[in-house]
Design a protein around this motif. Structure first.
Motif: not given
Length: 117
Positions: A20-29, A58-61
């Motif tokens: 989910y942190s990767e998905l949130f990172e993508q949606w924020i970007a 490591y980076d997404a969260p």
């Protein structure tokens, strides 16, 4: 995520499974998810073994936390060199002596160092 991505197989074989942190990172970007309020606090982040070591996330969260406006500081042992908290992989259910438990050792090492901008 690890089990679904790496062990489940079946109908998920070949599917793109993300944390989910990767998905949130993508949606924020992409501007699809915008934090409404900045958090003004200092936090540290513990790299979960299965997310970090076994899946290389490591980076997404950290990027999601930074997007929320927090000041992120790193634990002395982090990312690939992170220290296991002892709760994953079934260790939670093991009979340990207090001296051998890694969780208290991990939280005792939380002297942070600043995360590079």
């Amino acid at each position: 995520m690890n089990t679904l991505k790496n062990e489940y197989g079946g109908s998920l074989a070949g599917k793109n499974v993300v944390h989910y942190s990767e998905l949130f990172e993508q949606w924020i970007a992409q501007g699809k998810l915008t934090p409404k309020k900045k958090l003004t606090m200092t936090v540290t982040y513990h790299d979960p073994c299965y997310l970090g070591r076994y899946n290389g996330v490591y980076d997404a969260p950290r990027n999601v936390l930074k997007a929320l406006g927090v000041t992120l500081v790193e634990m002395p042992r982090n990312r690939e060199n992170g220290f296991c908290c002892g709760a994953g992989g079934g260790r939670l259910w093991m009979e340990d002596t207090p001296a051998s438990r890694s969780g208290p050792q991990r939280t005792g090492s939380r002297k942070p160092r600043h995360f590079p901008a």
